[in-house]
Write a protein that holds these residues in place. Structure first.
Motif, PDB file in Angstrom:
ATOM      1  N   ILE A   1       0.912  -1.222   0.071  1.00  0.00           N
ATOM      2  CA  ILE A   1       0.003  -0.112  -0.088  1.00  0.00           C
ATOM      3  C   ILE A   1       0.911   1.326   0.103  1.00  0.00           C
ATOM      4  CG2 ILE A   1      -0.121   0.191   2.678  1.00  0.00           C
ATOM      5  CD1 ILE A   1      -2.994   0.999   2.401  1.00  0.00           C
ATOM      6  N   SER A   2       0.410   2.416  -0.633  1.00  0.00           N
ATOM      7  CA  SER A   2       1.114   3.383  -0.597  1.00  0.00           C
ATOM      8  C   SER A   2      -0.108   4.661  -0.697  1.00  0.00           C
ATOM      9  CB  SER A   2       2.276   3.586  -1.901  1.00  0.00           C
ATOM     10  OG  SER A   2       1.445   3.579  -3.038  1.00  0.00           O
ATOM     11  N   ARG A   3       0.647   5.983  -0.207  1.00  0.00           N
ATOM     12  CA  ARG A   3      -0.305   7.142  -0.297  1.00  0.00           C
ATOM     13  C   ARG A   3       0.391   8.335  -1.026  1.00  0.00           C
ATOM     14  NH1 ARG A   3      -2.720   8.013   5.208  1.00  0.00           N
ATOM     15  NH2 ARG A   3      -3.670   9.658   4.137  1.00  0.00           N
ATOM     16  N   ASP A   4      -0.316   9.117  -1.817  1.00  0.00           N
ATOM     17  CA  ASP A   4       0.318  10.218  -2.174  1.00  0.00           C
ATOM     18  C   ASP A   4      -0.616  11.462  -1.813  1.00  0.00           C
ATOM     19  OD1 ASP A   4       1.253  12.502  -3.586  1.00  0.00           O
ATOM     20  OD2 ASP A   4       1.469  11.375  -5.281  1.00  0.00           O
ATOM     21  N   ASN A   5      -0.353  11.948  -0.536  1.00  0.00           N
ATOM     22  CA  ASN A   5      -1.114  13.123  -0.172  1.00  0.00           C
ATOM     23  C   ASN A   5      -1.292  14.259  -1.012  1.00  0.00           C
ATOM     24  OD1 ASN A   5      -1.553  11.677   2.470  1.00  0.00           O
ATOM     25  ND2 ASN A   5       0.396  12.543   3.338  1.00  0.00           N
ATOM     26  N   ALA A   6      -0.409  14.611  -1.960  1.00  0.00           N
ATOM     27  CA  ALA A   6      -0.485  15.480  -2.860  1.00  0.00           C
ATOM     28  C   ALA A   6      -1.631  15.407  -3.855  1.00  0.00           C
ATOM     29  CB  ALA A   6       0.823  15.757  -3.520  1.00  0.00           C
ATOM     30  N   LYS A   7      -1.803  14.277  -4.088  1.00  0.00           N
ATOM     31  CA  LYS A   7      -2.688  13.911  -5.218  1.00  0.00           C
ATOM     32  C   LYS A   7      -4.081  13.139  -4.637  1.00  0.00           C
ATOM     33  CE  LYS A   7       0.567  13.085  -8.844  1.00  0.00           C
ATOM     34  NZ  LYS A   7       1.213  12.032  -9.641  1.00  0.00           N
ATOM     35  N   ASN A   8      -4.046  13.025  -3.215  1.00  0.00           N
ATOM     36  CA  ASN A   8      -5.404  12.416  -2.368  1.00  0.00           C
ATOM     37  C   ASN A   8      -5.639  11.076  -2.857  1.00  0.00           C
ATOM     38  OD1 ASN A   8      -5.466  15.066  -1.383  1.00  0.00           O
ATOM     39  ND2 ASN A   8      -7.589  15.399  -1.990  1.00  0.00           N
ATOM     40  N   THR A   9      -4.446  10.375  -3.172  1.00  0.00           N
ATOM     41  CA  THR A   9      -4.618   9.024  -3.655  1.00  0.00           C
ATOM     42  C   THR A   9      -3.956   8.152  -2.662  1.00  0.00           C
ATOM     43  OG1 THR A   9      -4.706   9.870  -5.827  1.00  0.00           O
ATOM     44  CG2 THR A   9      -4.266   7.602  -5.429  1.00  0.00           C
ATOM     45  N   VAL A  10      -4.375   6.582  -2.483  1.00  0.00           N
ATOM     46  CA  VAL A  10      -4.020   5.700  -2.085  1.00  0.00           C
ATOM     47  C   VAL A  10      -4.092   4.448  -3.073  1.00  0.00           C
ATOM     48  CG1 VAL A  10      -6.316   4.951  -1.009  1.00  0.00           C
ATOM     49  CG2 VAL A  10      -3.962   4.268  -0.104  1.00  0.00           C
ATOM     50  N   SER A  11      -2.922   3.593  -3.042  1.00  0.00           N
ATOM     51  CA  SER A  11      -2.795   2.668  -4.289  1.00  0.00           C
ATOM     52  C   SER A  11      -2.529   1.586  -3.348  1.00  0.00           C
ATOM     53  CB  SER A  11      -1.886   2.952  -5.066  1.00  0.00           C
ATOM     54  OG  SER A  11      -2.200   4.162  -5.639  1.00  0.00           O
ATOM     55  N   LEU A  12      -2.752   0.327  -4.235  1.00  0.00           N
ATOM     56  CA  LEU A  12      -2.476  -0.998  -3.773  1.00  0.00           C
ATOM     57  C   LEU A  12      -2.021  -1.759  -4.700  1.00  0.00           C
ATOM     58  CD1 LEU A  12      -2.649  -3.008  -1.230  1.00  0.00           C
ATOM     59  CD2 LEU A  12      -4.773  -3.818  -2.163  1.00  0.00           C
ATOM     60  N   GLN A  13      -0.405  -2.040  -4.752  1.00  0.00           N
ATOM     61  CA  GLN A  13       0.087  -3.001  -5.712  1.00  0.00           C
ATOM     62  C   GLN A  13      -0.249  -4.272  -5.171  1.00  0.00           C
ATOM     63  OE1 GLN A  13       1.469  -2.317  -8.547  1.00  0.00           O
ATOM     64  NE2 GLN A  13       1.645  -4.142  -8.902  1.00  0.00           N
ATOM     65  N   MET A  14      -0.692  -5.144  -6.099  1.00  0.00           N
ATOM     66  CA  MET A  14      -0.899  -6.503  -5.605  1.00  0.00           C
ATOM     67  C   MET A  14      -0.081  -7.526  -6.767  1.00  0.00           C
ATOM     68  SD  MET A  14      -4.875  -6.645  -4.991  1.00  0.00           S
ATOM     69  CE  MET A  14      -5.356  -6.154  -6.527  1.00  0.00           C
ATOM     70  N   ASP A  15       0.876  -8.216  -6.214  1.00  0.00           N
ATOM     71  CA  ASP A  15       1.555  -9.162  -7.112  1.00  0.00           C
ATOM     72  C   ASP A  15       1.436 -10.356  -6.758  1.00  0.00           C
ATOM     73  OD1 ASP A  15       4.419  -6.664  -6.712  1.00  0.00           O
ATOM     74  OD2 ASP A  15       2.990  -6.852  -8.264  1.00  0.00           O
ATOM     75  N   SER A  16       1.764 -11.244  -7.383  1.00  0.00           N
ATOM     76  CA  SER A  16       1.704 -12.886  -6.891  1.00  0.00           C
ATOM     77  C   SER A  16       0.366 -13.179  -6.682  1.00  0.00           C
ATOM     78  CB  SER A  16       2.843 -13.348  -5.822  1.00  0.00           C
ATOM     79  OG  SER A  16       4.098 -13.036  -6.354  1.00  0.00           O
ATOM     80  N   LEU A  17      -0.843 -12.739  -7.570  1.00  0.00           N
ATOM     81  CA  LEU A  17      -1.918 -12.878  -7.037  1.00  0.00           C
ATOM     82  C   LEU A  17      -2.527 -14.322  -6.984  1.00  0.00           C
ATOM     83  CD1 LEU A  17      -3.502  -9.794  -8.723  1.00  0.00           C
ATOM     84  CD2 LEU A  17      -3.762 -10.452  -6.444  1.00  0.00           C
ATOM     85  N   LYS A  18      -3.269 -14.716  -6.192  1.00  0.00           N
ATOM     86  CA  LYS A  18      -3.671 -16.168  -5.971  1.00  0.00           C
ATOM     87  C   LYS A  18      -5.461 -15.949  -6.312  1.00  0.00           C
ATOM     88  CE  LYS A  18      -0.303 -17.029  -2.500  1.00  0.00           C
ATOM     89  NZ  LYS A  18      -0.251 -17.395  -0.816  1.00  0.00           N
ATOM     90  N   PRO A  19      -5.713 -17.272  -6.704  1.00  0.00           N
ATOM     91  CA  PRO A  19      -7.195 -17.206  -6.862  1.00  0.00           C
ATOM     92  C   PRO A  19      -8.084 -16.766  -5.652  1.00  0.00           C
ATOM     93  CG  PRO A  19      -6.382 -18.829  -7.942  1.00  0.00           C
ATOM     94  CD  PRO A  19      -5.197 -18.241  -7.062  1.00  0.00           C
ATOM     95  N   GLU A  20      -7.570 -16.943  -4.361  1.00  0.00           N
ATOM     96  CA  GLU A  20      -8.104 -16.632  -3.003  1.00  0.00           C
ATOM     97  C   GLU A  20      -8.115 -15.257  -2.706  1.00  0.00           C
ATOM     98  OE1 GLU A  20      -5.740 -18.889  -3.667  1.00  0.00           O
ATOM     99  OE2 GLU A  20      -4.456 -19.032  -1.657  1.00  0.00           O
ATOM    100  N   ASP A  21      -7.488 -14.483  -3.583  1.00  0.00           N
ATOM    101  CA  ASP A  21      -7.345 -12.984  -3.769  1.00  0.00           C
ATOM    102  C   ASP A  21      -8.712 -12.449  -4.378  1.00  0.00           C
ATOM    103  OD1 ASP A  21      -4.034 -13.038  -4.029  1.00  0.00           O
ATOM    104  OD2 ASP A  21      -4.944 -12.963  -2.299  1.00  0.00           O
ATOM    105  N   THR A  22      -9.444 -13.347  -4.915  1.00  0.00           N
ATOM    106  CA  THR A  22     -10.564 -13.105  -5.763  1.00  0.00           C
ATOM    107  C   THR A  22     -11.870 -12.262  -4.612  1.00  0.00           C
ATOM    108  OG1 THR A  22     -10.315 -14.456  -7.601  1.00  0.00           O
ATOM    109  CG2 THR A  22     -12.795 -13.860  -6.776  1.00  0.00           C
ATOM    110  N   ALA A  23     -12.038 -11.063  -4.761  1.00  0.00           N
ATOM    111  CA  ALA A  23     -13.034 -10.540  -4.024  1.00  0.00           C
ATOM    112  C   ALA A  23     -13.557  -9.176  -4.597  1.00  0.00           C
ATOM    113  CB  ALA A  23     -12.554 -10.418  -2.743  1.00  0.00           C
ATOM    114  N   VAL A  24     -14.263  -8.295  -4.039  1.00  0.00           N
ATOM    115  CA  VAL A  24     -14.411  -6.968  -4.341  1.00  0.00           C
ATOM    116  C   VAL A  24     -13.539  -6.191  -3.190  1.00  0.00           C
ATOM    117  CG1 VAL A  24     -16.139  -4.945  -4.230  1.00  0.00           C
ATOM    118  CG2 VAL A  24     -16.866  -7.344  -4.864  1.00  0.00           C
TER     119      VAL A  24
END
Length: 115
Positions: free
Chosen positions: A69-92
């Motif tokens: 997870i990361s945030r950029d306060n100047a851009k009012n943005t929070v991001s989530l980089q997801m790597d090595s995804l697995k089928p059990e990561d399936t969700a909303v």
């Protein structure tokens, strides 16, 4: 009132990557703790990763070493980089803003990981 808009979900093969983003408006973004949660069908919503206003992060063992997870306060943005995804990561996946006892949620973005 805080408005949160997520983007970046989609369909990805196991082992692949996705990057989710959440843009906040209507508030002073930097003072909020920001988080990503997810909810799979038939399951409770669970924390994926949290980044506090000061930058400290918290996450469960299930995503350790795979999600960032990361945030950029100047851009009012929070991001989530997801790597090595697995089928059990399936969700909303939902973006969350928290300050004191108040929580605000985005509308959610679907992530589907197929094997």
């Amino acid at each position: 009132q805080v408005q949160l808009v997520e983007s970046g979900g989609g369909l990805v093969q196991a082992g692949g990557s996705l990057r989710l983003s959440c843009v906040a408006s209507g508030t002073v973004f930097s003072i909020y703790d920001m988080g990503w949660y997810r909810q799979a069908p038939g399951k409770q919503r669970e924390l994926v990763e949290l980044i506090l206003s000061g930058g400290t992060t918290h996450y469960p063992d299930s995503v350790k070493g795979r999600f960032t997870i990361s945030r950029d306060n100047a851009k009012n943005t929070v991001s989530l980089q997801m790597d090595s995804l697995k089928p059990e990561d399936t969700a909303v996946y939902y973006c969350n803003a928290r300050r004191l006892s108040r929580h605000y949620w985005g509308q959610g973005t679907q992530v589907h990981v197929y094997s």
